[in-house]
Design an enzyme around this catalytic site. Sequence first.
Site, PDB file in Angstrom:
ATOM      1  CE  LYS A 175      29.836  75.344  54.242  1.00  0.00           C
ATOM      2  NZ  LYS A 175      29.756  73.512  54.167  1.00  0.00           N
ATOM      3  N   GLY A 228      32.496  73.118  43.991  1.00  0.00           N
ATOM      4  CA  GLY A 228      31.528  71.870  44.038  1.00  0.00           C
ATOM      5  C   GLY A 228      30.394  71.950  43.007  1.00  0.00           C
ATOM      6  CB  SER A 229      27.603  70.499  42.270  1.00  0.00           C
ATOM      7  OG  SER A 229      26.231  71.292  43.464  1.00  0.00           O
ATOM      8  N   GLY A 233      26.965  75.611  42.187  1.00  0.00           N
ATOM      9  CA  GLY A 233      28.140  76.783  41.826  1.00  0.00           C
ATOM     10  C   GLY A 233      27.105  77.641  41.063  1.00  0.00           C
ATOM     11  CB  CYS A 284      36.885  68.949  40.037  1.00  0.00           C
ATOM     12  SG  CYS A 284      35.952  69.262  41.520  1.00  0.00           S
ATOM     13  CD  GLU A 381      31.858  66.113  38.534  1.00  0.00           C
ATOM     14  OE1 GLU A 381      33.408  65.963  38.804  1.00  0.00           O
ATOM     15  OE2 GLU A 381      31.379  67.102  38.997  1.00  0.00           O
TER      16      GLU A 381
END
Length: 479
Positions: A175, A228-229, A233, A284, A381
Amino acid sequence: MDLPSPQLAWIDGQPLPAPGGATFATVDPSTEEVLAEVARCGEEAVDTAVAGARRAFPGWRDLAPPERAGRIRAVARALAGRAEEFARLETLDTGKPLSLARSEVDGTVRYLDYYAGLADKIHGESIPLGPGYLNYTVHEPVGVTGHIVPWNAPLNMVGRSLGPALAAGNTAVVKPAEQTPLTALRFGALCREAGLPDGVYQVVPGFGTEAGAALAAHPGIDSLTFTGSVATGRAVARACADRIRPVVLELGGKSPQLVFADADLDTVAAEVAKGIFTNTGQFCDAGSRLLVEESVREALVERLVARAHAVDCGPGGDDPDMGPLISAEQRDRVRGFLARGEAEGARRLGPGPESVPGRGYFVPPTVFTGVRPDMAIAREEIFGPVLCVQGFRDEAEAIALANDTSYGLAAGIHTRDLDRAHRLAAALEAGYVMINEYFTGGIGSPFGGWKESGIGHERGLEAVHNYTRLKNVVVRVAR
């Protein structure tokens, strides 16, 4: 570049529309223009893709490892032969400089080659029980693997987890991020042309709350890899926990770069700038916190501000030093942090908004001084070209500042004193520590975070075990 619209999902070796024909737009961040409409997949399309991957699994698993390796290498060669096409498509979809896109496509080729070379080396061991017993272990593929891929390095992130998954004998359902689906989709057609069996690589573009959530919760997925975030997550981890399914999570960071007075400041300035301005700070492991010994703080900040002013910002296709952020949403989020940093008392340095194009999702490179550990810009972040500077007096304070974060992905250390470098490497709470160069390492280096930066490791030999399960066989040998 000619982009047929809509771009369709890639399932069982062919392009397919989403059920009902739903689509969404993917946008060029450099121009804010729509590139193409893309199939908007949801639960039904994910069901179809997972079922196809399940059908393809036995045949792929049962290929002799050298043959499986050969198929993966064929895909790598095909991608290498069309590297410029994929790099230009990646630049259109992400806005990143063309030279960076070329490097990332090359990295994808190297991931595939690296893991193809491991396909016939995934072996177990024998365990001595004494006379009359044979006791051995086998690493078997898990089955159908799910991959939820981020937008900051789309094709490269596909290669990073797809390579070990396929080498171990699994099939994959990918995805891609809704902001950047184009290269993952085109890669499907390339895989088929290169001889990868239909169903081994499936792609379901769509939104995270639809296609991503359906994939994470799907009972037919045997493992899931997500980048991802932290918030997303956690949701992915909960979905995997409900199914008792292994998960690999890379969830970001607030990575420090520690600079000591004995380091060469010109070299350090180049490395620190690279660590935060590359890809517009959208990595990241971007080195977003600069912790610098007080005696050289002003001198280093002066060099970094000069570098920020020298950064050429523009459309990715022009191959500037720095392109736009990925979306209007991300641009506005970064602008919000800039305003908040100033409101909390930090001093903003670097070029102003007039230095970047008026059209596109641009934010200029920024250096904040006067940053306190409690400020939002020091703790959250930002995922943009924003560097936060804090001073320290000694090693103990440097370590305390570096570890004062909920994240633990990466860290950089700049010093000529290798004893000090190794002391700090041992003390830092991070999964990946770089000394005297930032973004060093490579495909063979395990990459993963501590604390809220994630679970598990990608890259290197370690990554193969994300996609295998261990079986122990014990035989009582008749006498």
